[in-house]
Design a protein around this motif. Structure first.
Motif, PDB file in Angstrom:
ATOM      1  N   ASP A 182       0.876  -1.164   0.000  1.00 31.12           N
ATOM      2  CA  ASP A 182       0.000   0.000   0.000  1.00 31.12           C
ATOM      3  C   ASP A 182       0.922   1.224   0.000  1.00 31.12           C
ATOM      4  O   ASP A 182       1.757   1.366   0.900  1.00 31.12           O
ATOM      5  N   PRO A 183       0.836   2.082  -1.003  1.00 31.69           N
ATOM      6  CA  PRO A 183       1.751   3.220  -1.073  1.00 31.69           C
ATOM      7  C   PRO A 183       1.726   4.123   0.156  1.00 31.69           C
ATOM      8  O   PRO A 183       2.663   4.900   0.374  1.00 31.69           O
ATOM      9  N   SER A 184       0.664   4.043   0.971  1.00 34.10           N
ATOM     10  CA  SER A 184       0.594   4.888   2.164  1.00 34.10           C
ATOM     11  C   SER A 184       1.413   4.333   3.325  1.00 34.10           C
ATOM     12  O   SER A 184       1.650   5.036   4.316  1.00 34.10           O
ATOM     13  N   ASP A 185       1.860   3.079   3.225  1.00 34.15           N
ATOM     14  CA  ASP A 185       2.692   2.504   4.284  1.00 34.15           C
ATOM     15  C   ASP A 185       4.077   3.150   4.284  1.00 34.15           C
ATOM     16  O   ASP A 185       4.640   3.420   3.218  1.00 34.15           O
ATOM     17  N   ASP A 186       4.627   3.378   5.469  1.00 30.84           N
ATOM     18  CA  ASP A 186       5.977   3.942   5.527  1.00 30.84           C
ATOM     19  C   ASP A 186       7.006   2.870   5.190  1.00 30.84           C
ATOM     20  O   ASP A 186       6.691   1.682   5.098  1.00 30.84           O
ATOM     21  N   ARG A 187       8.239   3.312   4.999  1.00 27.66           N
ATOM     22  CA  ARG A 187       9.283   2.394   4.526  1.00 27.66           C
ATOM     23  C   ARG A 187       9.560   1.279   5.528  1.00 27.66           C
ATOM     24  O   ARG A 187       9.845   0.143   5.133  1.00 27.66           O
ATOM     25  N   GLU A 188       9.453   1.561   6.806  1.00 26.71           N
ATOM     26  CA  GLU A 188       9.693   0.534   7.819  1.00 26.71           C
ATOM     27  C   GLU A 188       8.661  -0.588   7.720  1.00 26.71           C
ATOM     28  O   GLU A 188       9.003  -1.762   7.791  1.00 26.71           O
ATOM     29  N   GLU A 189       7.391  -0.198   7.541  1.00 25.80           N
ATOM     30  CA  GLU A 189       6.350  -1.206   7.397  1.00 25.80           C
ATOM     31  C   GLU A 189       6.521  -1.985   6.097  1.00 25.80           C
ATOM     32  O   GLU A 189       6.342  -3.213   6.073  1.00 25.80           O
ATOM     33  N   GLN A 190       6.896  -1.315   5.032  1.00 27.40           N
ATOM     34  CA  GLN A 190       7.126  -2.003   3.777  1.00 27.40           C
ATOM     35  C   GLN A 190       8.252  -3.029   3.911  1.00 27.40           C
ATOM     36  O   GLN A 190       8.153  -4.153   3.408  1.00 27.40           O
ATOM     37  N   THR A 191       9.299  -2.642   4.612  1.00 29.62           N
ATOM     38  CA  THR A 191      10.420  -3.557   4.811  1.00 29.62           C
ATOM     39  C   THR A 191       9.994  -4.774   5.620  1.00 29.62           C
ATOM     40  O   THR A 191      10.363  -5.915   5.294  1.00 29.62           O
TER      41      THR A 191
END
Length: 293
Positions: A182-191
């Motif tokens: 989800d593009p709204s997730d921050d980079r930490e959550e994406q990782t």
């Protein structure tokens, strides 16, 4: 055949089916030129991931098996002399559709198919609207390059599916995939999400002493009608060995990932880590319950 070269075609998809399929064919040819005998394509690779919304007209995209895609990719498998794992939106009957992987043998014939068993229903992944759960079970598909334990995307989070494929004789586990952020997730959550995805599949390799092949799409796909944030598919297609070791891994852009596996390593690993021998099959009856209250 001890060594097996595998090609993973990781690509972005557009609404222009002909253009998308043309680039897929280019990726298959590139993998063949690199010596691949097995090429794996990503989930629903002939177009955009349409499950971001629920729209009945999308069912018009589904096709029969055999049908146009199996004929096209079957002819390519025959021309190049390799096995291809495809992923299609199957129209089985009016009102009955599946998310289906089809394996094409080197002679162009259909070696077998697998219908996705675990169907998600989450924001941006409304697959239950489109797909009937599979009814073919967890049966490996026998091919000239081995017994392929083909599963699809959401199946990759379930150790039960990997184990049942292994117990049925699968020599490797293969996961065509479409998963993104989800593009709204921050980079930490994406990782965290990406590493969880890699970790769970590598754990299947370890627990079953078998290679794992996972191929995922890339690129941003807007939500149809602008009703959502869209999805940024993270790629990172990879092949892991029977101890979970990373053999080859892609990035977040289009590429053809090439990996060579040693098919004899499964036997060697299972001799030192005999998990199948030591399973307490007499004590696992509760696994068939939804939850133990």
């Amino acid at each position: 055949m001890s060594k097996l070269v595998i090609g993973l075609v990781q690509q972005a998809c557009s609404a222009d089916r002909d253009e998308t399929v043309s680039r897929t064919i280019g990726g298959i040819r590139k993998a063949a030129a690199a010596g691949a005998s097995l090429v794996v394509l990503q989930e629903l690779h002939t177009g955009p991931y349409f499950c971001q919304t629920e729209e009945s007209t999308v069912f018009d995209l589904a096709e029969s098996i055999p049908g146009p895609s199996t004929e096209l990719f079957g002819s390519l498998a025959r021309e190049l002399g390799l096995v291809i794992v495809t992923s299609l939106f199957e129209r089985r009957a009016p009102g009955l559709y599946h998310n289906t992987a089809v394996v094409l043998e080197k002679d162009g014939s259909i070696a077998g198919k697998y219908r996705k068993m675990h169907i998600p229903d989450d924001p941006g992944y409304y697959e239950k609207f489109y797909f009937t759960p599979g009814d073919l079970g967890f049966e490996p598909i026998r091919t000239s390059v081995g017994a392929l334990g083909v599963l699809v995307c959401w199946d990759q989070w379930y150790p039960e599916a990997a184990r049942l494929m292994t117990l049925a004789g699968a020599e490797m586990l293969i996961y065509p995939t479409a998963i993104g952020w989800d593009p709204s997730d921050d980079r930490e959550e994406q990782t965290r999400q990406l590493e969880a995805w890699v970790t769970i599949q590598r754990s299947h390799a370890v627990a079953n002493g078998t290679p794992v092949v996972s191929v995922n799409r890339v690129g941003y796909e807007a939500s149809p009608g602008g009703c959502g944030m869209g999805q940024k598919f993270w790629g990172n297609s990879f092949v892991a060995g029977p101890q979970g070791e990373m053999i080859s891994r892609g990035g977040e852009e289009e590429e053809v990932v090439i990996a060579e596996i040693d098919r004899h390593r499964t036997e060697k690993v299972r001799r030192i880590w005999p998990f199948l021998r030591d399973r307490r099959i007499d004590a696992y009856g509760d696994i068939v319950k939804r939850y133990r209250d």
